[in-house]
Write a protein that holds these residues in place. Structure first.
Motif, PDB file in Angstrom:
ATOM      1  N   TRP A  87       0.861  -1.167   0.000  1.00  0.00           N
ATOM      2  CA  TRP A  87       0.000   0.000   0.000  1.00  0.00           C
ATOM      3  C   TRP A  87       0.904   1.224   0.000  1.00  0.00           C
ATOM      4  N   ILE A  88       0.329   2.379  -0.106  1.00  0.00           N
ATOM      5  CA  ILE A  88       1.103   3.612  -0.167  1.00  0.00           C
ATOM      6  C   ILE A  88       0.987   4.326   1.176  1.00  0.00           C
ATOM      7  N   ASP A  97       5.888   6.717  -0.901  1.00  0.00           N
ATOM      8  CA  ASP A  97       6.405   5.688  -0.005  1.00  0.00           C
ATOM      9  C   ASP A  97       5.544   4.451  -0.159  1.00  0.00           C
ATOM     10  N   VAL A  98       6.151   3.384  -0.637  1.00  0.00           N
ATOM     11  CA  VAL A  98       5.456   2.114  -0.783  1.00  0.00           C
ATOM     12  C   VAL A  98       5.746   1.291   0.469  1.00  0.00           C
ATOM     13  N   ILE A 119       9.591  -0.322   3.846  1.00  0.00           N
ATOM     14  CA  ILE A 119       9.159   0.913   3.192  1.00  0.00           C
ATOM     15  C   ILE A 119      10.200   1.263   2.134  1.00  0.00           C
ATOM     16  N   THR A 120       9.722   1.597   0.937  1.00  0.00           N
ATOM     17  CA  THR A 120      10.591   2.063  -0.133  1.00  0.00           C
ATOM     18  C   THR A 120      10.091   3.419  -0.601  1.00  0.00           C
ATOM     19  N   THR A 121      10.966   4.405  -0.649  1.00  0.00           N
ATOM     20  CA  THR A 121      10.617   5.701  -1.238  1.00  0.00           C
ATOM     21  C   THR A 121      11.030   5.666  -2.699  1.00  0.00           C
ATOM     22  N   ILE A 122      10.053   5.871  -3.559  1.00  0.00           N
ATOM     23  CA  ILE A 122      10.250   5.863  -5.007  1.00  0.00           C
ATOM     24  C   ILE A 122      10.122   7.295  -5.519  1.00  0.00           C
ATOM     25  N   VAL A 123      11.045   7.703  -6.367  1.00  0.00           N
ATOM     26  CA  VAL A 123      10.985   9.015  -7.008  1.00  0.00           C
ATOM     27  C   VAL A 123      10.740   8.800  -8.493  1.00  0.00           C
ATOM     28  N   LEU A 124       9.759   9.515  -9.031  1.00  0.00           N
ATOM     29  CA  LEU A 124       9.498   9.464 -10.468  1.00  0.00           C
ATOM     30  C   LEU A 124      10.429  10.460 -11.149  1.00  0.00           C
ATOM     31  N   VAL A 125      11.129   9.992 -12.158  1.00  0.00           N
ATOM     32  CA  VAL A 125      12.142  10.801 -12.830  1.00  0.00           C
ATOM     33  C   VAL A 125      11.837  10.888 -14.314  1.00  0.00           C
ATOM     34  N   GLU A 126      11.897  12.092 -14.846  1.00  0.00           N
ATOM     35  CA  GLU A 126      11.740  12.319 -16.285  1.00  0.00           C
ATOM     36  C   GLU A 126      13.058  11.921 -16.944  1.00  0.00           C
ATOM     37  N   PHE A 149      -1.878   4.442   6.619  1.00  0.00           N
ATOM     38  CA  PHE A 149      -0.785   4.752   7.527  1.00  0.00           C
ATOM     39  C   PHE A 149       0.445   3.940   7.127  1.00  0.00           C
ATOM     40  N   PRO A 150       1.622   4.530   7.221  1.00  0.00           N
ATOM     41  CA  PRO A 150       2.842   3.789   6.867  1.00  0.00           C
ATOM     42  C   PRO A 150       3.151   2.688   7.874  1.00  0.00           C
TER      43      PRO A 150
END
Length: 160
Positions: A87-88, A97-98, A119-126, A149-150
């Motif tokens: 979940w997010i 944050d996944v 928990i993994t923080t994902i950043v979307l990158v162009e 909730f995380p």
């Protein structure tokens, strides 16, 4: 309460280490397999949350900015798939944050064994500029039902 995504993942014999349980590096691989299945667009994906075109050559890449895992019980080899529940925990401007729980698949209603949480923080990158890009309105709308909730990870005691 939010909806959670459940991804069954088969273990490989090669995931085991000398102690007979899933190696810590392979635990991260299990998270990656589930995350890609849940969020990347694919002809075979069964999850409507899989809307990111992050395949090679696409306009968006997903970078791991941070990853933290807490091992709760050793995970030994099983023929039946384990479940990675996702979940997010937070949607930001260009990141999310996944949250995960790695557990048994229980069909009989019994309490599952939880092996790890993460928990993994994902950043979307162009990819054209190699800079973070904003999460689109469509992505945010698709993912909002999966925000909860995380995961609560224990923190290390710091010595002074």
């Amino acid at each position: 309460m939010s909806t959670r995504i459940e991804i069954p993942v088969h273990l490989r014999w090669s995931d085991m280490d000398a102690y007979g349980h899933v190696n810590n590096v392979d635990m991260m691989r299990l998270l990656e397999i589930a995350r890609i299945e849940a969020f990347w667009a694919s002809e075979t994906s069964t999850h409507h949350t899989g809307i990111l075109d992050a395949s090679p050559g696409s306009a968006t890449a997903t970078f791991v900015a941070r990853q933290e895992i807490e091992y709760l019980k050793p995970l030994t080899y099983k023929r039946a798939p384990i479940i990675v529940e996702l979940w997010i925990g937070h949607i930001g401007g260009a990141s999310l944050d996944v949250c995960y729980i790695i557990r048994d698949d229980t069909h009989d209603g019994s309490t599952p064994t939880i092996y790890a949480q993460a928990i993994t923080t994902i950043v979307l990158v162009e990819t054209a500029t190699n800079t973070p890009r904003r999460i689109s309105a469509q992505e945010r709308e698709t993912w909002l039902p999966y925000v909860d909730f995380p995961v609560k990870l224990r923190h290390r005691r710091r010595s002074n």
